[in-house]
Design an enzyme around this catalytic site. Structure first.
Site, PDB file in Angstrom:
ATOM      1  N   LYS A 121       2.977   2.134  -0.356  1.00 20.70           N
ATOM      2  CA  LYS A 121       2.705   2.954   0.825  1.00 20.70           C
ATOM      3  C   LYS A 121       1.805   4.154   0.490  1.00 20.70           C
ATOM      4  O   LYS A 121       1.661   4.526  -0.685  1.00 20.70           O
ATOM      5  CB  LYS A 121       4.037   3.419   1.420  1.00 20.70           C
ATOM      6  CG  LYS A 121       4.890   2.273   2.003  1.00 20.70           C
ATOM      7  CD  LYS A 121       6.174   2.843   2.610  1.00 20.70           C
ATOM      8  CE  LYS A 121       7.002   1.778   3.299  1.00 20.70           C
ATOM      9  NZ  LYS A 121       8.216   2.366   3.932  1.00 20.70           N
ATOM     10  N   GLU A 137       5.434 -11.261   8.251  1.00 18.61           N
ATOM     11  CA  GLU A 137       4.699 -10.123   7.688  1.00 18.61           C
ATOM     12  C   GLU A 137       3.507 -10.582   6.859  1.00 18.61           C
ATOM     13  O   GLU A 137       2.441  -9.965   6.911  1.00 18.61           O
ATOM     14  CB  GLU A 137       5.652  -9.246   6.861  1.00 18.61           C
ATOM     15  CG  GLU A 137       6.670  -8.544   7.761  1.00 18.61           C
ATOM     16  CD  GLU A 137       7.696  -7.708   7.002  1.00 18.61           C
ATOM     17  OE1 GLU A 137       8.548  -7.099   7.672  1.00 18.61           O
ATOM     18  OE2 GLU A 137       7.656  -7.653   5.758  1.00 18.61           O
ATOM     19  N   ASN A 173       8.820   6.671   1.163  1.00 15.65           N
ATOM     20  CA  ASN A 173       9.644   6.045   0.132  1.00 15.65           C
ATOM     21  C   ASN A 173       8.884   5.027  -0.712  1.00 15.65           C
ATOM     22  O   ASN A 173       9.472   4.139  -1.313  1.00 15.65           O
ATOM     23  CB  ASN A 173      10.907   5.450   0.766  1.00 15.65           C
ATOM     24  CG  ASN A 173      10.586   4.430   1.832  1.00 15.65           C
ATOM     25  OD1 ASN A 173       9.420   4.100   2.055  1.00 15.65           O
ATOM     26  ND2 ASN A 173      11.610   3.912   2.488  1.00 15.65           N
ATOM     27  N   HIS A 187       7.395  -1.004   0.401  1.00 15.18           N
ATOM     28  CA  HIS A 187       8.002  -1.835   1.453  1.00 15.18           C
ATOM     29  C   HIS A 187       8.318  -3.208   0.875  1.00 15.18           C
ATOM     30  O   HIS A 187       7.600  -3.689  -0.003  1.00 15.18           O
ATOM     31  CB  HIS A 187       7.023  -2.015   2.618  1.00 15.18           C
ATOM     32  CG  HIS A 187       7.448  -3.089   3.587  1.00 15.18           C
ATOM     33  ND1 HIS A 187       8.316  -2.858   4.633  1.00 15.18           N
ATOM     34  CD2 HIS A 187       7.154  -4.422   3.632  1.00 15.18           C
ATOM     35  CE1 HIS A 187       8.531  -3.992   5.284  1.00 15.18           C
ATOM     36  NE2 HIS A 187       7.834  -4.957   4.705  1.00 15.18           N
ATOM     37  N   TYR A 233       5.427  -2.494  12.553  1.00 13.89           N
ATOM     38  CA  TYR A 233       6.789  -1.944  12.630  1.00 13.89           C
ATOM     39  C   TYR A 233       7.373  -2.053  14.046  1.00 13.89           C
ATOM     40  O   TYR A 233       8.293  -1.296  14.382  1.00 13.89           O
ATOM     41  CB  TYR A 233       6.800  -0.487  12.164  1.00 13.89           C
ATOM     42  CG  TYR A 233       6.789  -0.318  10.654  1.00 13.89           C
ATOM     43  CD1 TYR A 233       7.870  -0.747   9.869  1.00 13.89           C
ATOM     44  CD2 TYR A 233       5.719   0.285   9.998  1.00 13.89           C
ATOM     45  CE1 TYR A 233       7.879  -0.587   8.486  1.00 13.89           C
ATOM     46  CE2 TYR A 233       5.725   0.457   8.606  1.00 13.89           C
ATOM     47  CZ  TYR A 233       6.811   0.012   7.869  1.00 13.89           C
ATOM     48  OH  TYR A 233       6.830   0.184   6.500  1.00 13.89           O
TER      49      TYR A 233
HETATM   50  N1  UDP Z   1      12.248   5.188   7.996  1.00 11.32           N
HETATM   51  C1  UDP Z   1      12.199   6.522   8.374  1.00 11.32           C
HETATM   52  N2  UDP Z   1      13.363   7.129   8.814  1.00 11.32           N
HETATM   53  C2  UDP Z   1      14.550   6.467   8.871  1.00 11.32           C
HETATM   54  C3  UDP Z   1      14.599   5.109   8.495  1.00 11.32           C
HETATM   55  C4  UDP Z   1      13.424   4.499   8.059  1.00 11.32           C
HETATM   56  O1  UDP Z   1      11.141   7.148   8.335  1.00 11.32           O
HETATM   57  O2  UDP Z   1      15.572   7.059   9.256  1.00 11.32           O
HETATM   58  C5  UDP Z   1      11.006   4.524   7.546  1.00 11.32           C
HETATM   59  C6  UDP Z   1      10.982   4.241   6.032  1.00 11.32           C
HETATM   60  O3  UDP Z   1       9.630   4.421   5.568  1.00 11.32           O
HETATM   61  C7  UDP Z   1      11.403   2.793   5.966  1.00 11.32           C
HETATM   62  C8  UDP Z   1      10.748   2.221   7.221  1.00 11.32           C
HETATM   63  O4  UDP Z   1      10.891   3.274   8.198  1.00 11.32           O
HETATM   64  O5  UDP Z   1      10.986   2.179   4.762  1.00 11.32           O
HETATM   65  C9  UDP Z   1      11.364   0.955   7.763  1.00 11.32           C
HETATM   66  O6  UDP Z   1      12.753   1.160   7.940  1.00 11.32           O
HETATM   67  P1  UDP Z   1      13.804   0.052   7.487  1.00 11.32           P
HETATM   68  O7  UDP Z   1      15.133   0.458   8.040  1.00 11.32           O
HETATM   69  O8  UDP Z   1      13.286  -1.297   7.839  1.00 11.32           O
HETATM   70  O9  UDP Z   1      13.882   0.259   5.889  1.00 11.32           O
HETATM   71  P2  UDP Z   1      13.341  -0.657   4.688  1.00 11.32           P
HETATM   72  O10 UDP Z   1      13.487  -2.100   5.099  1.00 11.32           O
HETATM   73  O11 UDP Z   1      11.912  -0.260   4.435  1.00 11.32           O
HETATM   74  O12 UDP Z   1      14.225  -0.293   3.521  1.00 11.32           O
HETATM   75 MG    MG Z   2      12.833  -3.054   6.824  1.00 13.21          MG
END
Ligand code: UDP
Ligand code: MG
Length: 136
Positions: free
Chosen positions: A9, A126, A112, A115, A49
């Protein structure tokens, strides 16, 4: 062999972490089947997303994802989907295990660093969202 979709990212690309993260990908036994650097538009980030479109973090997340360059990857390995998610660690870097990419490099729950797809169906969706057949 299974395929997953992964990204480095913008927060990690900005901090020159592409090499370190790609090294980890290879050390973990993944074959890189597709690889490209893109600066995604806000619309492309929103499409990617879309499952999160009703969440309060959606606008910030898609603004951040379109704020700089992202590395897009198709990774291949046995149990690629779950293995990559284990290597990344929990979504929130503060909750991620020691030795995971998000623990080591993540700056916040949003920024974070990486992905990874969460299931067979989403991995396939995806991959086709970002890659055409001849690129993989
Ligand atoms: N994210 C965020 N705030 C939150 C939860 C998620 O900004 O409270 C962002 C974070 O970058 C995350 C992405 O949204 O990686 C997608 O969320 P998901 O729950 O799918 O997490 P992931 O699968 O990436 O662990
Ligand atoms: Mg996710």
């Amino acid at each position: 062999m299974q395929k997953t979709f992964a990204m480095i990212k913008p927060d990690a690309v900005e901090r020159n972490l592409i090499g370190k993260i790609l090294s980890r990908v290879e050390e973990e036994g993944f074959k890189i089947s597709g690889l490209k650097l893109v600066e995604m538009s806000k619309k492309q980030a929103e499409g990617f997303y879309s499952v999160h479109s009703d969440r309060p973090f959606f606008n910030d997340l898609t603004a951040y994802m379109s704020s700089g360059k992202t590395v897009l990857m198709v990774l291949e390995r046995e149990d690629a989907i779950s293995h990559w998610r284990t290597v990344m660690g929990a979504t929130n870097p503060e909750e991620a295990n020691e030795g995971t990419i998000r623990k080591e490099f993540g700056e916040s729950i949003e920024r974070n660093s990486t992905h990874g797809s969460d299931a067979v169906e989403t991995a396939s969706e995806e991959i086709s969202y970002w890659f055409s057949g001849f690129e993989i």
